[in-house]
Design a protein around this motif. Sequence first.
Motif, PDB file in Angstrom:
ATOM      1  N   ASN A 115       0.830  -1.325  -0.031  1.00  0.00           N
ATOM      2  CA  ASN A 115       0.018  -0.078  -0.085  1.00  0.00           C
ATOM      3  C   ASN A 115       0.776   1.223  -0.065  1.00  0.00           C
ATOM      4  O   ASN A 115       0.517   2.322  -0.452  1.00  0.00           O
ATOM      5  N   GLU A 116       2.136   1.262   0.804  1.00  0.00           N
ATOM      6  CA  GLU A 116       2.895   2.518   0.719  1.00  0.00           C
ATOM      7  C   GLU A 116       3.440   2.731  -1.011  1.00  0.00           C
ATOM      8  O   GLU A 116       3.293   3.982  -1.229  1.00  0.00           O
ATOM      9  N   VAL A 117       3.692   1.657  -1.460  1.00  0.00           N
ATOM     10  CA  VAL A 117       3.991   1.755  -3.150  1.00  0.00           C
ATOM     11  C   VAL A 117       2.939   2.397  -3.823  1.00  0.00           C
ATOM     12  O   VAL A 117       2.900   3.394  -4.621  1.00  0.00           O
ATOM     13  N   ARG A 118       1.504   1.808  -3.545  1.00  0.00           N
ATOM     14  CA  ARG A 118       0.480   2.515  -4.157  1.00  0.00           C
ATOM     15  C   ARG A 118       0.324   3.853  -3.891  1.00  0.00           C
ATOM     16  O   ARG A 118      -0.053   4.591  -4.610  1.00  0.00           O
ATOM     17  N   LYS A 119       0.485   4.299  -2.750  1.00  0.00           N
ATOM     18  CA  LYS A 119       0.293   5.665  -2.400  1.00  0.00           C
ATOM     19  C   LYS A 119       1.284   6.726  -3.017  1.00  0.00           C
ATOM     20  O   LYS A 119       1.181   7.809  -3.121  1.00  0.00           O
ATOM     21  N   MET A 120       2.370   5.995  -3.294  1.00  0.00           N
ATOM     22  CA  MET A 120       3.694   6.891  -4.051  1.00  0.00           C
ATOM     23  C   MET A 120       3.209   7.282  -5.626  1.00  0.00           C
ATOM     24  O   MET A 120       3.563   8.074  -6.012  1.00  0.00           O
ATOM     25  N   MET A 121       2.163   6.457  -6.013  1.00  0.00           N
ATOM     26  CA  MET A 121       1.792   6.539  -7.450  1.00  0.00           C
ATOM     27  C   MET A 121       0.655   7.140  -7.510  1.00  0.00           C
ATOM     28  O   MET A 121      -0.194   7.411  -6.639  1.00  0.00           O
ATOM     29  N   GLU A 122       0.330   7.936  -8.763  1.00  0.00           N
ATOM     30  CA  GLU A 122      -0.934   8.602  -9.002  1.00  0.00           C
ATOM     31  C   GLU A 122      -1.939   7.599  -9.300  1.00  0.00           C
ATOM     32  O   GLU A 122      -1.799   6.282  -9.621  1.00  0.00           O
TER      33      GLU A 122
END
Length: 202
Positions: A115-122
């Motif tokens: 989810n941290e990676v998801r949050k980094m992305m648009e």
Amino acid sequence: MTDSQNIEWHYSKVTKEQRRDLNNHKSAIVWFTGLSGSGKSTISVELEKELHHLGVRTYRLDGDNIRHGLNKDLGFGPDGRKENIRRIGEVSKLMVEAGLIVLTAFISPYREDRNEVRKMMEHGEFIEVFVNASIKTCEARDPKGLYQKVRAGKMKGFTGVDAPYEAPVNPEIILNTDVESIEESVQKLMFYLKKKGYLIND
Ligand SMILES: Nc1ncnc2c1ncn2[C@@H]1O[C@H](COP(=O)(O)OS(=O)(=O)O)[C@@H](OP(=O)(O)O)[C@H]1O
Ligand SMILES: Nc1ncnc2c1ncn2[C@@H]1O[C@H](COP(=O)(O)OP(=O)(O)O)[C@@H](O)[C@H]1O
């Protein structure tokens, strides 16, 4: 640690959108997650081949390969796995900026780390693919003989046996590789990418 207060961001004169225009398709991460032996590597290899044939610019990041280089200093404890996924997220983000469709094949067992990676992305740039296979199936496949080693007591902290795997709650795609063939999984992914407009840039 570097003091980031003394660092300024330098902007390029070429944007992500312009790179996408040049490629004539969108860029995003197709993030495969699942147990060892579930089929992440196999399916991502086949998907990349199919995309490449269509003229899509891709790059594949795979746990086994990355842990020989960029992440060779990391272990398989919770902290090592967390840092592994953080770095892969950062590298993938750069590749998305570069205009590529990135395919990542990491167990990535912790929901929070994904989810941290998801949050980094648009929005729309992180496509989570749950490669869902039972531990029984994975163990029967045992492509690298690792489950056998674990059962023989030669390996500890193995995902799905004596280390956790947290399945995605709301992934974009689920591949049930217990019952679906490799081809069916690839077609499912291609259908999604086409339907959602990733393969054109409008
Ligand atoms: N303890 C333990 N648990 C799970 N897997 C292990 C372990 N030790 C080594 N391996 C091998 O490393 C591959 C997983 O690396 P990843 O970078 O994908 O793992 S993680 O996302 O950081 O959890 C994994 O590859 P895959 O089978 O492709 O998943 C294994 O071959
Ligand atoms: N339906 C399927 N989907 C994916 N892989 C499958 C399937 N059926 C059998 N396999 C086999 O299972 C193994 C999966 O291994 P691998 O792709 O390395 O998994 P992972 O990267 O998740 O550890 C391969 O040997 C592959 O040929």
